[in-house]
Design a protein around this motif. Sequence first.
Motif, PDB file in Angstrom:
ATOM      1  N   ASP A   1       5.781 -51.036 -15.269  1.00  0.00           N
ATOM      2  CA  ASP A   1       5.954 -49.660 -15.723  1.00  0.00           C
ATOM      3  C   ASP A   1       5.616 -49.465 -17.203  1.00  0.00           C
ATOM      4  OD1 ASP A   1       8.103 -51.064 -16.699  1.00  0.00           O
ATOM      5  OD2 ASP A   1       9.602 -49.596 -16.096  1.00  0.00           O
ATOM      6  N   ILE A   2       4.943 -50.422 -17.811  1.00  0.00           N
ATOM      7  CA  ILE A   2       4.575 -50.317 -19.214  1.00  0.00           C
ATOM      8  C   ILE A   2       3.128 -49.842 -19.294  1.00  0.00           C
ATOM      9  CG2 ILE A   2       4.277 -51.537 -21.391  1.00  0.00           C
ATOM     10  CD1 ILE A   2       6.479 -53.443 -20.441  1.00  0.00           C
ATOM     11  N   PRO A   3       2.907 -48.587 -19.699  1.00  0.00           N
ATOM     12  CA  PRO A   3       1.549 -48.041 -19.696  1.00  0.00           C
ATOM     13  C   PRO A   3       0.650 -48.647 -20.762  1.00  0.00           C
ATOM     14  CG  PRO A   3       3.086 -46.443 -20.573  1.00  0.00           C
ATOM     15  CD  PRO A   3       3.897 -47.607 -20.076  1.00  0.00           C
ATOM     16  N   ASP A   4       1.209 -49.030 -21.892  1.00  0.00           N
ATOM     17  CA  ASP A   4       0.410 -49.569 -22.983  1.00  0.00           C
ATOM     18  C   ASP A   4       1.060 -50.858 -23.462  1.00  0.00           C
ATOM     19  OD1 ASP A   4      -1.055 -50.162 -25.235  1.00  0.00           O
ATOM     20  OD2 ASP A   4      -0.725 -48.225 -26.203  1.00  0.00           O
ATOM     21  N   LEU A   5       0.503 -51.992 -23.056  1.00  0.00           N
ATOM     22  CA  LEU A   5       1.089 -53.286 -23.377  1.00  0.00           C
ATOM     23  C   LEU A   5       1.164 -53.514 -24.885  1.00  0.00           C
ATOM     24  CD1 LEU A   5       2.309 -55.841 -22.318  1.00  0.00           C
ATOM     25  CD2 LEU A   5       0.018 -56.793 -22.049  1.00  0.00           C
ATOM     26  N   ALA A   6       0.153 -53.115 -25.627  1.00  0.00           N
ATOM     27  CA  ALA A   6       0.157 -53.306 -27.082  1.00  0.00           C
ATOM     28  C   ALA A   6       1.331 -52.561 -27.722  1.00  0.00           C
ATOM     29  CB  ALA A   6      -1.158 -52.848 -27.686  1.00  0.00           C
ATOM     30  N   ALA A   7       1.591 -51.333 -27.250  1.00  0.00           N
ATOM     31  CA  ALA A   7       2.711 -50.553 -27.778  1.00  0.00           C
ATOM     32  C   ALA A   7       4.037 -51.219 -27.427  1.00  0.00           C
ATOM     33  CB  ALA A   7       2.674 -49.125 -27.239  1.00  0.00           C
ATOM     34  N   ALA A   8       4.124 -51.778 -26.227  1.00  0.00           N
ATOM     35  CA  ALA A   8       5.352 -52.444 -25.802  1.00  0.00           C
ATOM     36  C   ALA A   8       5.619 -53.685 -26.652  1.00  0.00           C
ATOM     37  CB  ALA A   8       5.266 -52.819 -24.329  1.00  0.00           C
ATOM     38  N   VAL A   9       4.587 -54.456 -26.943  1.00  0.00           N
ATOM     39  CA  VAL A   9       4.745 -55.645 -27.784  1.00  0.00           C
ATOM     40  C   VAL A   9       5.195 -55.238 -29.179  1.00  0.00           C
ATOM     41  CG1 VAL A   9       3.506 -57.543 -28.897  1.00  0.00           C
ATOM     42  CG2 VAL A   9       3.148 -57.069 -26.470  1.00  0.00           C
ATOM     43  N   ALA A  10       4.595 -54.198 -29.732  1.00  0.00           N
ATOM     44  CA  ALA A  10       4.993 -53.710 -31.058  1.00  0.00           C
ATOM     45  C   ALA A  10       6.452 -53.268 -31.061  1.00  0.00           C
ATOM     46  CB  ALA A  10       4.085 -52.566 -31.487  1.00  0.00           C
ATOM     47  N   GLN A  11       6.874 -52.594 -29.997  1.00  0.00           N
ATOM     48  CA  GLN A  11       8.263 -52.145 -29.902  1.00  0.00           C
ATOM     49  C   GLN A  11       9.205 -53.332 -29.815  1.00  0.00           C
ATOM     50  OE1 GLN A  11       9.147 -49.539 -26.617  1.00  0.00           O
ATOM     51  NE2 GLN A  11      11.328 -49.627 -26.993  1.00  0.00           N
ATOM     52  N   ALA A  12       8.871 -54.328 -29.002  1.00  0.00           N
ATOM     53  CA  ALA A  12       9.716 -55.514 -28.857  1.00  0.00           C
ATOM     54  C   ALA A  12       9.850 -56.240 -30.191  1.00  0.00           C
ATOM     55  CB  ALA A  12       9.142 -56.440 -27.796  1.00  0.00           C
ATOM     56  N   ARG A  13       8.767 -56.370 -30.928  1.00  0.00           N
ATOM     57  CA  ARG A  13       8.810 -57.025 -32.237  1.00  0.00           C
ATOM     58  C   ARG A  13       9.691 -56.241 -33.216  1.00  0.00           C
ATOM     59  NH1 ARG A  13       2.587 -58.752 -32.230  1.00  0.00           N
ATOM     60  NH2 ARG A  13       2.900 -60.775 -31.267  1.00  0.00           N
ATOM     61  N   ALA A  14       9.597 -54.930 -33.174  1.00  0.00           N
ATOM     62  CA  ALA A  14      10.402 -54.090 -34.061  1.00  0.00           C
ATOM     63  C   ALA A  14      11.882 -54.200 -33.729  1.00  0.00           C
ATOM     64  CB  ALA A  14       9.944 -52.643 -33.975  1.00  0.00           C
ATOM     65  N   GLU A  15      12.200 -54.343 -32.433  1.00  0.00           N
ATOM     66  CA  GLU A  15      13.596 -54.384 -32.003  1.00  0.00           C
ATOM     67  C   GLU A  15      14.273 -55.704 -32.322  1.00  0.00           C
ATOM     68  OE1 GLU A  15      13.635 -53.384 -27.869  1.00  0.00           O
ATOM     69  OE2 GLU A  15      13.217 -51.272 -28.241  1.00  0.00           O
ATOM     70  N   ASN A  16      13.559 -56.823 -32.080  1.00  0.00           N
ATOM     71  CA  ASN A  16      14.258 -58.100 -32.253  1.00  0.00           C
ATOM     72  C   ASN A  16      13.484 -59.149 -33.018  1.00  0.00           C
ATOM     73  OD1 ASN A  16      12.431 -59.218 -30.475  1.00  0.00           O
ATOM     74  ND2 ASN A  16      13.801 -59.180 -28.723  1.00  0.00           N
ATOM     75  N   GLY A  17      12.274 -58.859 -33.429  1.00  0.00           N
ATOM     76  CA  GLY A  17      11.493 -59.823 -34.196  1.00  0.00           C
ATOM     77  C   GLY A  17      11.211 -61.100 -33.442  1.00  0.00           C
ATOM     78  N   ASN A  18      11.238 -61.023 -32.110  1.00  0.00           N
ATOM     79  CA  ASN A  18      11.170 -62.238 -31.307  1.00  0.00           C
ATOM     80  C   ASN A  18       9.997 -62.236 -30.342  1.00  0.00           C
ATOM     81  OD1 ASN A  18      12.088 -64.703 -30.415  1.00  0.00           O
ATOM     82  ND2 ASN A  18      13.293 -63.799 -28.782  1.00  0.00           N
ATOM     83  N   ALA A  19       9.156 -61.223 -30.323  1.00  0.00           N
ATOM     84  CA  ALA A  19       8.075 -61.181 -29.336  1.00  0.00           C
ATOM     85  C   ALA A  19       6.782 -61.694 -29.919  1.00  0.00           C
ATOM     86  CB  ALA A  19       7.885 -59.752 -28.843  1.00  0.00           C
TER      87      ALA A  19
END
Length: 133
Positions: free
Chosen positions: A115-133
Amino acid sequence: MVHIDKIDDLREAIATHAAALAAGDSATTEKFVLPQALETHRQAAAEIARIAKPVKVETLALAKVGFQYVSKIRFSGGNETAMRRVLYRWRKEADGKWVIVSVEDTTGKRSSWSDIPDLAAAVAQARAENGNA
């Protein structure tokens, strides 16, 4: 030499949490859940509660992702037709307690990325949230 984490205490926490979910014991299950994951945990628990008893619990996977672990659990009814498949992201706190930081019901998905339409945006969000992606 490969270092293998000793995670018997995590495996015990996962088993205790899953058994309590299968039994409908929300007081026990919610002791493992951080506040930011409580709503999605309750939604998944409500769906699991709809499965006819007895509920069978099956651990499908356990993977380390950075400093956290992701467990994939399948809950099914006695006839195996009713089923929920849920991902739980676990983290060990400073006091040694394992807690659930996120919950995702993946029952209707091919994968947790479906359900993730834009993988690049999802990776950026994950990095912003926990610095772990």
